[in-house]
Motif scaffolding. Structure first.
Motif, mmCIF file in Angstrom:
data_model
loop_
_atom_site.group_PDB
_atom_site.id
_atom_site.type_symbol
_atom_site.label_atom_id
_atom_site.label_comp_id
_atom_site.label_asym_id
_atom_site.label_seq_id
_atom_site.Cartn_x
_atom_site.Cartn_y
_atom_site.Cartn_z
ATOM 1 N N SER A 265 -3.733 8.644 14.790
ATOM 2 C CA SER A 265 -3.274 9.367 15.976
ATOM 3 C C SER A 265 -2.568 8.369 16.879
ATOM 4 O O SER A 265 -3.042 7.242 17.083
ATOM 5 N N LEU A 266 -1.413 8.780 17.405
ATOM 6 C CA LEU A 266 -0.570 7.911 18.218
ATOM 7 C C LEU A 266 -0.355 8.528 19.588
ATOM 8 O O LEU A 266 -0.203 9.744 19.717
ATOM 9 N N PHE A 267 -0.337 7.690 20.612
ATOM 10 C CA PHE A 267 0.073 8.106 21.938
ATOM 11 C C PHE A 267 1.518 7.627 22.117
ATOM 12 O O PHE A 267 1.784 6.425 22.129
ATOM 13 N N LEU A 268 2.438 8.568 22.236
ATOM 14 C CA LEU A 268 3.856 8.242 22.366
ATOM 15 C C LEU A 268 4.387 8.758 23.700
ATOM 16 O O LEU A 268 4.043 9.865 24.126
ATOM 17 N N PRO A 269 5.235 7.981 24.362
ATOM 18 C CA PRO A 269 5.920 8.521 25.532
ATOM 19 C C PRO A 269 6.659 9.804 25.132
ATOM 20 O O PRO A 269 7.322 9.847 24.087
ATOM 21 N N ARG A 270 6.547 10.828 25.959
ATOM 22 C CA ARG A 270 7.134 12.120 25.584
ATOM 23 C C ARG A 270 8.635 12.022 25.317
ATOM 24 O O ARG A 270 9.157 12.723 24.437
ATOM 25 N N ASP A 271 9.310 11.148 26.044
ATOM 26 C CA ASP A 271 10.755 11.030 25.831
ATOM 27 C C ASP A 271 11.112 10.199 24.598
ATOM 28 O O ASP A 271 12.293 9.996 24.295
ATOM 29 N N GLU A 272 10.083 9.703 23.870
ATOM 30 C CA GLU A 272 10.322 8.948 22.634
ATOM 31 C C GLU A 272 9.927 9.732 21.380
ATOM 32 O O GLU A 272 10.140 9.264 20.263
ATOM 33 N N VAL A 273 9.336 10.910 21.578
ATOM 34 C CA VAL A 273 8.806 11.654 20.426
ATOM 35 C C VAL A 273 9.907 12.018 19.442
ATOM 36 O O VAL A 273 9.765 11.850 18.223
ATOM 37 N N ALA A 274 11.030 12.514 19.925
ATOM 38 C CA ALA A 274 12.103 12.934 19.014
ATOM 39 C C ALA A 274 12.642 11.751 18.218
ATOM 40 O O ALA A 274 12.838 11.841 16.988
ATOM 41 N N ALA A 275 12.848 10.625 18.884
ATOM 42 C CA ALA A 275 13.370 9.452 18.184
ATOM 43 C C ALA A 275 12.358 8.910 17.183
ATOM 44 O O ALA A 275 12.723 8.488 16.074
ATOM 45 N N ALA A 276 11.075 8.917 17.565
ATOM 46 C CA ALA A 276 10.033 8.434 16.659
ATOM 47 C C ALA A 276 9.927 9.337 15.434
ATOM 48 O O ALA A 276 9.745 8.850 14.303
ATOM 49 N N THR A 277 10.055 10.648 15.639
ATOM 50 C CA THR A 277 9.980 11.588 14.511
ATOM 51 C C THR A 277 11.139 11.359 13.544
ATOM 52 O O THR A 277 10.966 11.379 12.315
ATOM 53 N N ARG A 299 4.162 11.232 0.667
ATOM 54 C CA ARG A 299 4.726 11.953 1.799
ATOM 55 C C ARG A 299 4.305 11.266 3.098
ATOM 56 O O ARG A 299 3.166 10.822 3.225
ATOM 57 N N LEU A 300 5.227 11.214 4.051
ATOM 58 C CA LEU A 300 4.984 10.610 5.355
ATOM 59 C C LEU A 300 5.402 11.615 6.413
ATOM 60 O O LEU A 300 6.505 12.176 6.346
ATOM 61 N N SER A 301 4.540 11.861 7.393
ATOM 62 C CA SER A 301 4.860 12.868 8.409
ATOM 63 C C SER A 301 4.356 12.437 9.775
ATOM 64 O O SER A 301 3.371 11.700 9.894
ATOM 65 N N LEU A 302 5.041 12.912 10.824
ATOM 66 C CA LEU A 302 4.626 12.722 12.209
ATOM 67 C C LEU A 302 4.746 14.062 12.904
ATOM 68 O O LEU A 302 5.844 14.625 13.006
ATOM 69 N N GLU A 303 3.623 14.591 13.383
ATOM 70 C CA GLU A 303 3.597 15.915 13.979
ATOM 71 C C GLU A 303 2.728 15.904 15.230
ATOM 72 O O GLU A 303 1.825 15.071 15.367
ATOM 73 N N PRO A 304 2.959 16.848 16.156
ATOM 74 C CA PRO A 304 2.096 16.935 17.342
ATOM 75 C C PRO A 304 0.649 17.196 16.930
ATOM 76 O O PRO A 304 0.379 17.949 15.991
#
Length: 489
Positions: A265-277, A299-304
């Motif tokens: 589980s990761l804590f990401l700045p909300r304005d970085e979520v799209a770029a991180a995904t 498989r590798l995934s990043l989801e809310p």
């Protein structure tokens, strides 16, 4: 359950393997199986006893007229690795193993099969039951907790075993005989790292790496298989540029199985979520190209995250960077190949289990080497590395390797029997895995030992399977070797 196993040949071996499949036996939970084997021995009038650790010995007197032949110890371990595919609900302490035959191989449905070392144990029991076999004095030694700590072998009572030769039935290649193995040790790392709460500017995301094959951390360490912990840490390292903080982490379940899955589980700045995904999608493609068809299911995934986000905590930014850097730098995989035995791994490490919960970090790695000195040197590198982040590092459950003796009389006899029976000499090998021979040999140095078995692939993973024809061949060689030893007086 598994009634179809009794239709296979050799019948004696498969009937006993059915008992093992029907009886839950993960490491540390062998008591029910031990009780069954004791009742079976009583029914056949066979003497049995246990040492203080709980290892079981069953003894059968020699065929009349062969009492002076060398005493033979048949040795295997009762426990099995407990691994199931994601989404498959299986309780290894309660549920039997469901098996099926496909294209000449026996498989389990979505779990490990337990052919490691169930078929060796089944073959030893079949020898004890085979009244048509001519043999000298027989002992069957069944050890506990081999897969987790080598605890059974490490605690085998001294001056208990009476045999002259030991046949370890825990190898996994057809047409081969092993005369040496790696030693090893567990490296256990623990630390309490600082955390802070989720902020309004952060979003919790779930990072998952799944679909790897996994495998045996010794025999498969040089096969190019992906290690889920190594790969997911590599992804975390890249995500640091997006301000990621690490909440929790769970990768691998056994230190001696190459991990197939890892989650964080990761804590990401909300304005970085799209770029991180987007970065994670790019990294998935990169890893798929690197791993190739061998790990086509990766498989590798990043989801809310779906769970509530209130009151959650993650490592501080500094602690995240420190931990990810340490894990990224940790030895993993083949350290060096042997200069003495061509094609054999000399020293390796498996990042088997990595966990992080509420700032509590835990790692368990398994270091192996043909040289005991190299085991402790690599373990010391872990101590030096993780000491830099203030972690406590312990080296536990160390066990010695088994030094090969090419002039072994038992080896010469095995090769002669194998060639006479099958028309070809066996390959003589040293294995990069922790056979119990090294430990037992240190307690009983006069024992002459070899290790052999049927063809098993995918051990320690749900892809574990055994070739049926090789079991037939294994049984024939085992019987012929015991009868050949019985002719020695």
């Amino acid at each position: 359950m598994n009634a179809h196993l009794e239709q296979l040949s050799p019948t004696l071996v498969w009937r006993h393997f059915r008992t093992l499949c029907d009886t839950p036996r993960p490491s540390g939970h062998e008591a029910e199986l031990v009780a069954k084997l004791q009742r079976w021995a009583d029914q056949r009038g066979l003497k049995h006893d246990r040492d203080t650790f709980g290892n079981l010995r069953i003894v059968k007197p020699a065929t009349p007229g062969h009492e002076s032949a060398p005493g033979v110890i048949l040795q295997g371990h009762l426990d099995m690795v407990a691994q199931a595919n994601a989404g498959h609900d299986h309780d290894f302490t309660r549920d039997p193993i469901a098996t099926y035959v496909e294209a000449g191989w026996l498989h389990a449905r979505e779990t490990t099969l337990g052919a490691d070392n169930g078929l060796g144990v089944a073959a030893a029991l079949a020898v004890l039951e085979d009244d048509e076999l001519t043999h000298g004095p027989l002992e069957a030694l069944f050890t506990l907790e081999e897969e987790t700590s080598m605890g059974g072998a490490l605690n085998v009572a001294e001056q208990w075993l009476e045999g002259d030769v030991l046949l370890n039935l825990d190898s996994e290649d057809r047409g081969e005989v092993y005369i040496g193995c790696a030693g090893g040790a567990d490296v256990v790392v623990d630390a309490q790292l600082p955390t802070t709460a989720l902020t309004e500017q952060e979003q919790v995301m779930r990072l998952a790496l799944t679909g790897l094959n996994g495998g045996h951390s010794g025999m498969d360490i040089d096969k190019g298989l992906g290690n889920a912990n190594r790969l997911l840490v590599r992804v975390l390292r890249k995500l640091e540029s997006h301000g990621m903080r690490l909440g929790d982490y769970h990768g691998g379940t056994l230190r001696n199985a190459i991990p197939r899955e890892a989650f964080a589980s990761l804590f990401l700045p909300r304005d970085e979520v799209a770029a991180a995904t987007a970065l994670v999608a790019e990294l998935e493609a990169i890893l798929q190209r690197e791993l190739g068809p061998l790990e086509a299911g990766m498989r590798l995934s990043l989801e809310p995250a779906s769970e509530p986000e209130s009151e959650q905590e993650a490592l501080t930014a500094d602690a995240t960077g420190m931990l990810v850097a340490a894990l990224h730098s940790a030895p993993c995989g083949v350290e060096r190949m042997s200069s003495e035995v061509p094609g054999v791994v000399d020293t390796s490490n498996n990042l088997g289990v990595v966990n992080l919960d509420a700032g509590r970090f835990h790692l368990c790695a398994l270091v192996r080497s043909l040289h005991d000195s190299a085991v402790f040197d690599l373990a010391d590198r872990f101590s030096a590395l993780f000491g830099l982040i203030g972690a406590r590092v312990k080296v536990e459950n160390a066990y010695p390797g088994w030094a090969p003796h090419a002039d072994s009389a038992l080896l010469a006899r095995f090769c002669r029997v194998h060639e006479s029976l099958l028309g070809a000499a066996p390959e003589v090998k040293v294995i990069h895995a922790g056979l119990e021979c090294g430990i037992l040999g240190s307690k009983y140095p006069a024992l002459d030992m070899v290790s052999f078995g049927p063809l098993i692939r995918g051990a320690h993973s749900p892809q574990e399977r055994v070739e049926l024809d090789s079991v037939e061949e294994f049984w024939k060689v085992l019987r012929a070797l015991i009868e050949d030893l019985a002719r020695t007086s």
